[in-house]
Design a protein around this motif. Structure first.
Motif, PDB file in Angstrom:
ATOM      1  N   GLY A 109       1.115  -1.182  -0.342  1.00 18.94           N
ATOM      2  CA  GLY A 109       0.150   0.529  -0.108  1.00 18.94           C
ATOM      3  C   GLY A 109       0.604   1.014   0.134  1.00 18.94           C
ATOM      4  O   GLY A 109       0.259   1.828  -1.062  1.00 18.94           O
ATOM      5  N   ALA A 110       1.776   1.568   0.551  1.00 18.60           N
ATOM      6  CA  ALA A 110       3.026   2.299   0.565  1.00 18.60           C
ATOM      7  C   ALA A 110       3.234   2.132   0.041  1.00 18.60           C
ATOM      8  O   ALA A 110       3.724   4.273  -0.808  1.00 18.60           O
ATOM      9  CB  ALA A 110       3.974   2.409   1.945  1.00 18.60           C
ATOM     10  N   ALA A 111       3.427   1.474  -1.423  1.00 23.16           N
ATOM     11  CA  ALA A 111       4.797   1.760  -2.722  1.00 23.16           C
ATOM     12  C   ALA A 111       3.714   2.047  -3.616  1.00 23.16           C
ATOM     13  O   ALA A 111       4.116   3.218  -4.309  1.00 23.16           O
ATOM     14  CB  ALA A 111       5.387   0.512  -2.670  1.00 23.16           C
ATOM     15  N   LEU A 112       2.297   2.177  -3.446  1.00 23.31           N
ATOM     16  CA  LEU A 112       1.649   1.948  -4.143  1.00 23.31           C
ATOM     17  C   LEU A 112       1.113   3.942  -3.794  1.00 23.31           C
ATOM     18  O   LEU A 112       1.288   4.636  -5.239  1.00 23.31           O
ATOM     19  CB  LEU A 112       0.227   1.614  -4.244  1.00 23.31           C
ATOM     20  N   LEU A 113       0.788   3.931  -2.791  1.00 21.18           N
ATOM     21  CA  LEU A 113       0.313   5.403  -2.542  1.00 21.18           C
ATOM     22  C   LEU A 113       2.093   6.437  -2.958  1.00 21.18           C
ATOM     23  O   LEU A 113       1.747   7.493  -3.695  1.00 21.18           O
ATOM     24  CB  LEU A 113       0.840   5.832  -1.230  1.00 21.18           C
ATOM     25  N   LEU A 125       7.683   8.473  -9.492  1.00 18.35           N
ATOM     26  CA  LEU A 125       8.150   8.692 -11.290  1.00 18.35           C
ATOM     27  C   LEU A 125       7.656   9.843 -11.236  1.00 18.35           C
ATOM     28  O   LEU A 125       8.900  10.091 -12.356  1.00 18.35           O
ATOM     29  CB  LEU A 125       6.441   8.071 -11.319  1.00 18.35           C
ATOM     30  N   TRP A 126       7.096  11.079 -11.007  1.00 19.71           N
ATOM     31  CA  TRP A 126       7.809  12.375 -11.087  1.00 19.71           C
ATOM     32  C   TRP A 126       8.526  12.860 -10.465  1.00 19.71           C
ATOM     33  O   TRP A 126       9.201  13.829 -11.043  1.00 19.71           O
ATOM     34  CB  TRP A 126       6.603  13.232  -9.903  1.00 19.71           C
ATOM     35  N   ALA A 136      22.235  10.123  -5.554  1.00 19.12           N
ATOM     36  CA  ALA A 136      22.292  11.232  -6.546  1.00 19.12           C
ATOM     37  C   ALA A 136      19.541  10.969  -6.195  1.00 19.12           C
ATOM     38  O   ALA A 136      19.729  12.081  -7.146  1.00 19.12           O
ATOM     39  CB  ALA A 136      22.501  10.634  -8.093  1.00 19.12           C
ATOM     40  N   LEU A 137      19.874  10.020  -5.813  1.00 22.01           N
ATOM     41  CA  LEU A 137      18.065   9.711  -5.911  1.00 22.01           C
ATOM     42  C   LEU A 137      17.529  10.517  -4.827  1.00 22.01           C
ATOM     43  O   LEU A 137      17.430  11.019  -3.718  1.00 22.01           O
ATOM     44  CB  LEU A 137      17.469   8.199  -5.984  1.00 22.01           C
ATOM     45  N   PRO A 138      16.043  11.607  -5.602  1.00 23.33           N
ATOM     46  CA  PRO A 138      15.597  11.864  -3.944  1.00 23.33           C
ATOM     47  C   PRO A 138      14.865  11.186  -3.142  1.00 23.33           C
ATOM     48  O   PRO A 138      15.040  10.010  -3.396  1.00 23.33           O
ATOM     49  CB  PRO A 138      14.185  12.573  -4.703  1.00 23.33           C
ATOM     50  N   ALA A 182      12.808   5.918  -1.252  1.00 20.55           N
ATOM     51  CA  ALA A 182      11.963   4.714  -0.201  1.00 20.55           C
ATOM     52  C   ALA A 182      10.753   4.503  -1.163  1.00 20.55           C
ATOM     53  O   ALA A 182      10.033   3.067  -0.468  1.00 20.55           O
ATOM     54  CB  ALA A 182      11.696   6.298   1.024  1.00 20.55           C
ATOM     55  N   GLY A 183      10.767   5.184  -1.973  1.00 23.67           N
ATOM     56  CA  GLY A 183       9.257   4.237  -2.952  1.00 23.67           C
ATOM     57  C   GLY A 183      10.224   3.637  -3.604  1.00 23.67           C
ATOM     58  O   GLY A 183       8.847   2.274  -3.610  1.00 23.67           O
ATOM     59  N   LEU A 184      10.776   3.265  -4.002  1.00 24.11           N
ATOM     60  CA  LEU A 184      11.396   2.122  -4.601  1.00 24.11           C
ATOM     61  C   LEU A 184      11.799   1.227  -3.983  1.00 24.11           C
ATOM     62  O   LEU A 184      11.330   0.046  -3.837  1.00 24.11           O
ATOM     63  CB  LEU A 184      13.144   2.974  -5.525  1.00 24.11           C
TER      64      LEU A 184
END
Length: 321
Positions: A47-51, A57-58, A178-180, A185-187
């Motif tokens: 659920g957190a990953a989908l949220l 992606l943005w 380099a990743l925000p 966290a999402g990945l």
């Protein structure tokens, strides 16, 4: 490379700890209603990953080459710091009191110090060592485990897995990338969800949903409400703020500030369950925070000495005129 700001990192880390501290009552309610630990963790992480997916992606638009470069670390973070840490903790909670499970998990802070020591070959400052003793001693007092019965061996092993995952979180999240923070966290959550999902598909991890209603704070609420809290607050928000805080504080200091999750857990247990902390727990909180201060002073002193050493090197006149 992220420029570190102590104030921002401290606020983000404290908010992350508060968010993580809310997971106990809601997860326990779901497991009491018949949900297996694997099902709770998978639902929470997925659920957190989908949220976070749209934000991930943005933030990654036009940066896919950086994603490919950071993919190994993201995969390790998702498998270790997300899947292993959460699964180990909830499996331990299912077999022993929450306090004992938390104490075992937070042995991960010792692993962080040892890992940084091995990686940098620089011995921790004396105050850092004092901070370890104070933090662990204070944590034991906060959890008030002196009267607990001997925990299950299987539960202890699950707790040690959670400790390893917790150490991985602070080490991996604290390194520059380099990743925000949101994307990282999402990945990581996506990797963790895929890993747990595969374990469920092959039958290695039981995945059973329980009742559609759970009891929280003496009141019956829908299971989806408890899941929503675990997804939005205790996972998505907690992980993003945790990554952000670790990047600004560094692995060692972030791991000690992370100990305040226990204080927040005690606070939420009091607010939600009516469990008022005792005198021993309050004293333990003071000792724990003293350990955090000692670590901060030790890290600051070591950094100051390193800067002075560099300045001394530049001040030495060259032997060549």
């Amino acid at each position: 490379m992220v420029r570190r700001h102590l104030g921002l990192g401290l606020v983000a880390m404290l908010l992350s700890c508060a968010a993580f501290g809310t997971s106990g009552p809601f997860a326990k309610a779901l497991m009491t209603a018949g949900w297996t630990p694997g099902a709770v963790v998978l639902t929470r992480i997925t659920g957190a990953a989908l949220l976070l997916l749209p934000f991930t992606l943005w933030a990654l638009r036009g940066r896919w080459r950086e994603v490919a470069h950071e993919l190994p670390r993201v995969a390790l973070y998702g498998s270790l710091a997300v899947a292993a840490a959460q699964l180990g903790y909830f499996q331990a909670v299912a077999r022993m009191p929450v306090a004992v499970a938390l104490l075992i998990e937070y042995l991960g802070i010792v692993l962080v110090v040892l890992w940084v020591w091995a990686l940098t070959r620089v011995r921790p400052h004396r105050l850092t060592g004092v901070g370890i003793v104070l933090a662990i001693g204070g944590l034991a007092l906060v959890l008030d485990v002196t009267g607990q019965s001997t925990p299950s061996l299987v539960g202890v092993l699950w707790g040690l897995l959670a400790a390893t995952g917790l150490a991985g979180h602070y080490v991996l999240a604290g390194r520059p990338t380099a990743l925000p923070a949101t994307s990282f966290a999402g990945l990581g959550l996506t990797v963790g969800a895929v890993a747990l999902g595969l374990l469920g598909l092959v039958g290695a991890l039981p995945m059973h949903r329980g009742s559609g209603a759970v009891v929280v704070a003496g009141a019956e609420i829908p299971a989806w409400a408890a899941i929503g809290e675990l997804v939005v607050v205790a996972a998505a928000l907690a992980y993003v703020l945790g990554v952000l805080g670790a990047r600004h504080l560094g692995s060692t200091l972030a791991s000690f500030v992370g100990l305040t999750e226990v204080l927040f857990a005690v606070l939420f247990a009091w607010l939600v369950l009516g469990e008022l902390p005792g005198v021993v727990q309050l004293v333990g909180g003071v000792v724990l925070l003293s350990g955090v201060v000692a670590v901060r002073l030790g890290e600051r002193d070591r950094a100051r000495r390193a800067e002075q050493a560099v300045e001394t090197d530049f001040d030495v006149p060259s032997p060549v005129a």
